[in-house]
Design an enzyme around this catalytic site. Structure first.
Site, PDB file in Angstrom:
ATOM      1  N   HIS A 170       0.843  -1.186   0.000  1.00  0.00           N
ATOM      2  CA  HIS A 170       0.000   0.000   0.000  1.00  0.00           C
ATOM      3  C   HIS A 170       0.887   1.247   0.000  1.00  0.00           C
ATOM      4  O   HIS A 170       2.060   1.194   0.378  1.00  0.00           O
ATOM      5  CB  HIS A 170      -0.909   0.010   1.227  1.00  0.00           C
ATOM      6  CG  HIS A 170      -2.018  -0.991   1.164  1.00  0.00           C
ATOM      7  ND1 HIS A 170      -3.070  -0.999   2.055  1.00  0.00           N
ATOM      8  CD2 HIS A 170      -2.248  -2.022   0.312  1.00  0.00           C
ATOM      9  CE1 HIS A 170      -3.898  -1.983   1.766  1.00  0.00           C
ATOM     10  NE2 HIS A 170      -3.416  -2.627   0.712  1.00  0.00           N
ATOM     11  N   GLU A 188       1.034   3.803   1.960  1.00  0.00           N
ATOM     12  CA  GLU A 188       1.603   4.163   3.258  1.00  0.00           C
ATOM     13  C   GLU A 188       2.778   3.260   3.629  1.00  0.00           C
ATOM     14  O   GLU A 188       3.790   3.724   4.167  1.00  0.00           O
ATOM     15  CB  GLU A 188       0.530   4.072   4.353  1.00  0.00           C
ATOM     16  CG  GLU A 188      -0.660   4.995   4.123  1.00  0.00           C
ATOM     17  CD  GLU A 188      -1.806   4.299   3.402  1.00  0.00           C
ATOM     18  OE1 GLU A 188      -2.967   4.603   3.717  1.00  0.00           O
ATOM     19  OE2 GLU A 188      -1.537   3.453   2.517  1.00  0.00           O
ATOM     20  N   CYS A 203      -5.801   1.794   6.066  1.00  0.00           N
ATOM     21  CA  CYS A 203      -6.443   0.558   6.505  1.00  0.00           C
ATOM     22  C   CYS A 203      -5.805   0.109   7.819  1.00  0.00           C
ATOM     23  O   CYS A 203      -4.860   0.730   8.320  1.00  0.00           O
ATOM     24  CB  CYS A 203      -6.296  -0.519   5.438  1.00  0.00           C
ATOM     25  SG  CYS A 203      -4.588  -1.107   5.225  1.00  0.00           S
ATOM     26  N   CYS A 240      -1.958  -0.601   7.528  1.00  0.00           N
ATOM     27  CA  CYS A 240      -1.142   0.611   7.433  1.00  0.00           C
ATOM     28  C   CYS A 240      -1.182   1.407   8.733  1.00  0.00           C
ATOM     29  O   CYS A 240      -0.165   1.958   9.172  1.00  0.00           O
ATOM     30  CB  CYS A 240      -1.622   1.468   6.272  1.00  0.00           C
ATOM     31  SG  CYS A 240      -1.385   0.695   4.654  1.00  0.00           S
TER      32      CYS A 240
END
Length: 305
Positions: free
Chosen positions: A209, A211, A239, A242
Protein backbone atom coordinates in the site's frame (compact mmCIF):
# COMPACT_ATOMS: atom_id res chain seq x y z
CA UNK A 1 20.86 12.41 23.88
CA UNK A 2 20.60 11.79 27.61
CA UNK A 3 21.09 14.78 29.90
CA UNK A 4 22.01 18.41 29.29
CA UNK A 5 25.72 17.82 29.86
CA UNK A 6 25.84 15.37 26.98
CA UNK A 7 25.27 18.22 24.54
CA UNK A 8 28.30 20.08 25.87
CA UNK A 9 30.55 17.04 26.01
CA UNK A 10 30.49 17.02 22.21
CA UNK A 11 32.70 19.71 20.70
CA UNK A 12 31.36 22.38 18.41
CA UNK A 13 33.34 21.90 15.23
CA UNK A 14 36.42 24.01 14.39
CA UNK A 15 35.96 26.24 11.37
CA UNK A 16 38.06 26.39 8.24
CA UNK A 17 38.43 29.46 6.07
CA UNK A 18 35.32 28.29 4.21
CA UNK A 19 33.38 28.27 7.46
CA UNK A 20 32.87 24.49 7.50
CA UNK A 21 34.33 21.72 9.68
CA UNK A 22 37.77 20.45 8.79
CA UNK A 23 37.05 16.74 9.22
CA UNK A 24 33.95 15.12 7.79
CA UNK A 25 31.91 12.75 9.94
CA UNK A 26 28.22 12.94 10.87
CA UNK A 27 26.96 16.38 11.76
CA UNK A 28 23.96 18.00 13.38
CA UNK A 29 23.44 21.50 11.97
CA UNK A 30 21.08 24.38 12.68
CA UNK A 31 20.23 27.24 10.31
CA UNK A 32 18.61 30.51 11.32
CA UNK A 33 16.19 31.38 8.52
CA UNK A 34 15.30 34.80 7.15
CA UNK A 35 11.97 34.75 9.02
CA UNK A 36 13.75 34.12 12.33
CA UNK A 37 12.79 30.45 12.60
CA UNK A 38 15.31 27.64 12.95
CA UNK A 39 15.86 24.58 10.79
CA UNK A 40 17.70 21.52 12.11
CA UNK A 41 19.18 18.73 10.00
CA UNK A 42 21.99 16.21 9.84
CA UNK A 43 24.44 15.16 7.14
CA UNK A 44 27.67 13.27 6.51
CA UNK A 45 28.63 15.80 3.81
CA UNK A 46 28.10 19.15 5.45
CA UNK A 47 29.80 21.19 2.73
CA UNK A 48 27.43 19.86 0.07
CA UNK A 49 24.35 20.07 2.30
CA UNK A 50 24.99 23.67 3.35
CA UNK A 51 25.49 24.65 -0.29
CA UNK A 52 22.20 22.95 -1.26
CA UNK A 53 20.29 24.83 1.44
CA UNK A 54 21.81 28.18 0.46
CA UNK A 55 21.14 27.52 -3.24
CA UNK A 56 17.56 26.40 -2.63
CA UNK A 57 18.20 23.20 -4.56
CA UNK A 58 16.30 20.86 -2.20
CA UNK A 59 12.70 20.69 -3.52
CA UNK A 60 10.05 21.12 -0.83
CA UNK A 61 12.56 21.83 1.92
CA UNK A 62 11.51 24.11 4.79
CA UNK A 63 14.44 26.44 4.10
CA UNK A 64 13.72 26.92 0.39
CA UNK A 65 11.44 29.95 0.80
CA UNK A 66 13.13 31.21 3.97
CA UNK A 67 16.50 32.26 2.57
CA UNK A 68 18.98 33.81 3.16
CA UNK A 69 20.16 31.42 5.86
CA UNK A 70 22.80 31.64 8.57
CA UNK A 71 24.51 28.48 9.81
CA UNK A 72 24.53 28.99 13.58
CA UNK A 73 25.42 25.60 15.03
CA UNK A 74 27.29 22.44 14.00
CA UNK A 75 28.05 19.45 16.21
CA UNK A 76 29.84 16.20 15.38
CA UNK A 77 28.55 12.68 16.10
CA UNK A 78 30.18 9.31 15.74
CA UNK A 79 27.41 7.67 13.71
CA UNK A 80 24.49 8.54 11.48
CA UNK A 81 22.10 7.02 14.01
CA UNK A 82 23.35 9.35 16.76
CA UNK A 83 23.18 12.40 14.48
CA UNK A 84 19.63 11.53 13.38
CA UNK A 85 18.52 10.96 16.97
CA UNK A 86 19.97 14.35 17.94
CA UNK A 87 18.20 16.02 14.99
CA UNK A 88 14.83 14.56 15.98
CA UNK A 89 15.37 15.59 19.61
CA UNK A 90 16.33 19.19 18.78
CA UNK A 91 13.42 19.57 16.36
CA UNK A 92 11.06 18.98 19.29
CA UNK A 93 12.67 21.72 21.37
CA UNK A 94 11.30 25.19 21.96
CA UNK A 95 12.96 28.21 20.38
CA UNK A 96 14.49 29.18 23.73
CA UNK A 97 16.02 25.77 24.20
CA UNK A 98 17.53 25.79 20.70
CA UNK A 99 19.03 29.22 21.33
CA UNK A 100 20.54 28.03 24.61
CA UNK A 101 22.27 25.22 22.71
CA UNK A 102 23.46 27.63 20.00
CA UNK A 103 24.83 30.00 22.66
CA UNK A 104 26.46 27.08 24.51
CA UNK A 105 24.60 28.22 27.64
CA UNK A 106 24.64 25.09 29.79
CA UNK A 107 22.77 26.66 32.72
CA UNK A 108 19.96 28.02 30.56
CA UNK A 109 19.56 24.70 28.79
CA UNK A 110 19.39 22.88 32.12
CA UNK A 111 16.69 25.25 33.41
CA UNK A 112 14.66 24.93 30.22
CA UNK A 113 14.97 21.15 30.30
CA UNK A 114 13.35 21.14 33.73
CA UNK A 115 10.55 23.48 32.71
CA UNK A 116 7.22 21.91 31.83
CA UNK A 117 6.84 21.56 28.08
CA UNK A 118 10.39 22.75 27.37
CA UNK A 119 11.00 19.77 25.15
CA UNK A 120 8.14 20.63 22.85
CA UNK A 121 8.24 22.96 19.89
CA UNK A 122 5.91 23.99 17.12
CA UNK A 123 6.81 23.40 13.50
CA UNK A 124 9.15 26.10 12.29
CA UNK A 125 10.41 26.84 15.83
CA UNK A 126 9.12 30.40 15.83
CA UNK A 127 8.33 30.19 19.51
CA UNK A 128 4.59 30.67 19.14
CA UNK A 129 1.81 28.37 17.91
CA UNK A 130 1.58 28.57 14.17
CA UNK A 131 -1.85 28.94 12.54
CA UNK A 132 -1.96 28.65 8.77
CA UNK A 133 -4.80 29.77 6.54
CA UNK A 134 -6.32 27.59 3.90
CA UNK A 135 -6.28 28.57 0.25
CA UNK A 136 -8.53 31.43 -0.68
CA UNK A 137 -9.11 34.68 1.14
CA UNK A 138 -11.45 33.71 3.96
CA UNK A 139 -8.86 34.67 6.55
CA UNK A 140 -9.88 31.91 8.94
CA UNK A 141 -8.06 28.69 9.80
CA UNK A 142 -9.50 25.44 8.53
CA UNK A 143 -10.27 22.95 11.27
CA UNK A 144 -10.73 19.23 10.71
CA UNK A 145 -11.84 16.65 13.26
CA UNK A 146 -9.57 13.85 14.32
CA UNK A 147 -10.40 10.29 13.44
CA UNK A 148 -12.36 8.20 15.87
CA UNK A 149 -14.73 9.59 18.42
CA UNK A 150 -12.47 12.08 20.14
CA UNK A 151 -13.93 15.03 18.27
CA UNK A 152 -10.93 17.21 19.14
CA UNK A 153 -9.99 19.78 16.48
CA UNK A 154 -6.77 19.82 14.47
CA UNK A 155 -5.84 22.65 12.14
CA UNK A 156 -4.95 22.04 8.51
CA UNK A 157 -3.05 24.87 6.86
CA UNK A 158 -1.23 25.87 3.72
CA UNK A 159 1.63 23.43 4.27
CA UNK A 160 -0.87 20.59 4.73
CA UNK A 161 -2.63 21.55 1.50
CA UNK A 162 0.69 21.57 -0.35
CA UNK A 163 1.70 18.12 0.83
CA UNK A 164 -1.72 16.59 0.23
CA UNK A 165 -1.52 17.79 -3.36
CA UNK A 166 1.88 16.12 -3.52
CA UNK A 167 0.23 12.89 -2.32
CA UNK A 168 -2.45 13.27 -5.00
CA UNK A 169 0.28 13.46 -7.65
CA UNK A 170 1.67 10.20 -6.30
CA UNK A 171 -1.83 8.69 -6.53
CA UNK A 172 -1.82 9.55 -10.23
CA UNK A 173 1.36 7.49 -10.59
CA UNK A 174 -0.50 4.52 -9.11
CA UNK A 175 -3.34 5.09 -11.56
CA UNK A 176 -0.89 5.16 -14.47
CA UNK A 177 0.34 1.72 -13.40
CA UNK A 178 -3.19 0.31 -13.24
CA UNK A 179 -3.26 0.41 -9.44
CA UNK A 180 -5.92 1.87 -7.16
CA UNK A 181 -4.96 5.58 -7.09
CA UNK A 182 -3.72 6.15 -3.56
CA UNK A 183 -0.60 8.14 -2.70
CA UNK A 184 1.22 8.90 0.54
CA UNK A 185 4.11 11.14 1.56
CA UNK A 186 6.00 11.44 4.86
CA UNK A 187 7.20 14.94 5.76
CA UNK A 188 9.49 16.17 8.53
CA UNK A 189 10.18 19.88 9.01
CA UNK A 190 8.97 20.72 5.52
CA UNK A 191 11.08 18.07 3.79
CA UNK A 192 10.02 14.81 2.15
CA UNK A 193 11.52 11.82 3.96
CA UNK A 194 9.46 9.10 2.30
CA UNK A 195 6.83 8.63 -0.37
CA UNK A 196 4.88 5.84 -2.02
CA UNK A 197 1.84 4.90 -4.06
CA UNK A 198 -0.17 1.70 -4.35
CA UNK A 199 1.84 -1.02 -6.12
CA UNK A 200 0.20 -4.27 -5.04
CA UNK A 201 -0.19 -5.58 -8.60
CA UNK A 202 3.12 -4.34 -9.97
CA UNK A 203 5.11 -5.82 -7.08
CA UNK A 204 2.88 -8.88 -6.50
CA UNK A 205 2.82 -7.76 -2.87
CA UNK A 206 -0.45 -7.57 -0.90
CA UNK A 207 1.24 -5.27 1.63
CA UNK A 208 2.45 -2.72 -0.95
CA UNK A 209 0.00 0.00 0.00
CA UNK A 210 1.06 3.62 -0.47
CA UNK A 211 1.60 4.16 3.26
CA UNK A 212 3.72 1.02 3.68
CA UNK A 213 5.94 1.93 0.73
CA UNK A 214 6.33 5.47 2.09
CA UNK A 215 7.44 4.03 5.45
CA UNK A 216 9.93 1.72 3.72
CA UNK A 217 11.28 4.66 1.73
CA UNK A 218 11.69 6.72 4.91
CA UNK A 219 13.46 3.86 6.64
CA UNK A 220 15.97 3.66 3.81
CA UNK A 221 16.52 7.43 3.71
CA UNK A 222 16.78 7.98 7.46
CA UNK A 223 18.44 4.69 8.40
CA UNK A 224 15.85 4.23 11.13
CA UNK A 225 12.59 2.40 11.75
CA UNK A 226 10.89 5.03 13.89
CA UNK A 227 9.88 8.49 12.75
CA UNK A 228 8.83 10.77 15.63
CA UNK A 229 7.99 14.27 14.49
CA UNK A 230 6.93 13.06 11.04
CA UNK A 231 3.54 13.70 9.38
CA UNK A 232 1.99 11.31 6.88
CA UNK A 233 -0.25 12.71 4.14
CA UNK A 234 -2.42 10.07 2.46
CA UNK A 235 -5.14 10.46 -0.14
CA UNK A 236 -7.25 7.70 1.46
CA UNK A 237 -7.88 6.78 5.08
CA UNK A 238 -5.30 4.15 6.12
CA UNK A 239 -6.44 0.56 6.51
CA UNK A 240 -5.78 -1.49 9.65
CA UNK A 241 -2.48 -2.84 8.30
CA UNK A 242 -1.14 0.61 7.43
CA UNK A 243 -2.48 2.22 10.60
CA UNK A 244 -0.74 -0.30 12.83
CA UNK A 245 2.50 0.18 10.89
CA UNK A 246 2.20 3.93 11.49
CA UNK A 247 1.74 3.31 15.21
CA UNK A 248 4.80 1.05 15.31
CA UNK A 249 6.80 3.68 13.40
CA UNK A 250 5.84 6.33 15.99
CA UNK A 251 4.58 8.69 13.29
CA UNK A 252 3.35 11.84 15.02
CA UNK A 253 0.47 12.89 12.78
CA UNK A 254 -1.66 11.60 9.92
CA UNK A 255 -3.60 13.82 7.53
CA UNK A 256 -5.81 12.01 5.03
CA UNK A 257 -8.23 13.07 2.33
CA UNK A 258 -11.09 10.64 1.63
CA UNK A 259 -12.76 8.41 4.20
CA UNK A 260 -12.78 4.65 3.61
CA UNK A 261 -16.15 3.49 5.00
CA UNK A 262 -15.33 -0.19 4.43
CA UNK A 263 -11.84 -0.65 5.85
CA UNK A 264 -10.74 2.71 7.29
CA UNK A 265 -8.76 2.44 10.53
CA UNK A 266 -8.66 6.14 11.42
CA UNK A 267 -12.24 6.39 12.62
CA UNK A 268 -14.49 5.07 9.85
CA UNK A 269 -14.42 1.39 10.90
CA UNK A 270 -11.58 1.08 13.43
CA UNK A 271 -9.87 3.59 15.73
CA UNK A 272 -6.42 2.03 15.43
CA UNK A 273 -4.45 5.28 15.28
CA UNK A 274 -5.94 6.72 18.47
CA UNK A 275 -6.59 3.58 20.49
CA UNK A 276 -5.68 3.92 24.16
CA UNK A 277 -4.59 0.26 24.12
CA UNK A 278 -1.44 1.22 22.23
CA UNK A 279 1.67 2.80 23.72
CA UNK A 280 1.64 5.43 20.97
CA UNK A 281 -1.29 7.42 19.61
CA UNK A 282 -1.28 9.43 16.41
CA UNK A 283 -2.90 12.84 15.87
CA UNK A 284 -5.33 12.57 12.97
CA UNK A 285 -6.84 15.19 10.66
CA UNK A 286 -9.33 14.08 8.02
CA UNK A 287 -11.09 15.48 4.98
CA UNK A 288 -8.36 17.67 3.46
CA UNK A 289 -8.94 17.69 -0.34
CA UNK A 290 -11.39 14.83 0.17
CA UNK A 291 -13.40 15.69 -2.95
CA UNK A 292 -10.33 15.58 -5.18
CA UNK A 293 -9.31 12.18 -3.84
CA UNK A 294 -12.81 10.72 -3.92
CA UNK A 295 -13.29 11.88 -7.51
CA UNK A 296 -10.03 10.24 -8.56
CA UNK A 297 -11.09 6.96 -6.95
CA UNK A 298 -14.61 7.04 -8.41
CA UNK A 299 -13.32 7.68 -11.92
CA UNK A 300 -10.79 4.86 -11.59
CA UNK A 301 -13.38 2.27 -10.57
CA UNK A 302 -15.95 3.56 -13.06
CA UNK A 303 -13.47 3.04 -15.89
CA UNK A 304 -12.88 -0.55 -14.79
CA UNK A 305 -16.53 -1.57 -14.70
Amino acid sequence: MNGVDGWFDRPVEPWTARGLPCDMAFYLYIFRCADGSYYTGHSDDLDRRVHEHHAGSIPGCYTHDRRPLVLVHVQEFGSREDALAAEIQVKRWSRAKKEALIARDRDALRILARAKGAGESVHGSTGSPRTELTGGSTGSPRTELTGGSTGSPRTCGLDDDHWMRHALKLALRAQAEGEVPVGAVLVMDGEVVGEGWNRNIVLNDPSAHAEILALRDAGARLANYRFPGVTLYATLEPCAMCAMALVHARVARVVFAADDPKTGAAGSVFDTLVSERHNHRVDVARGLLANESATLLREFFRARR
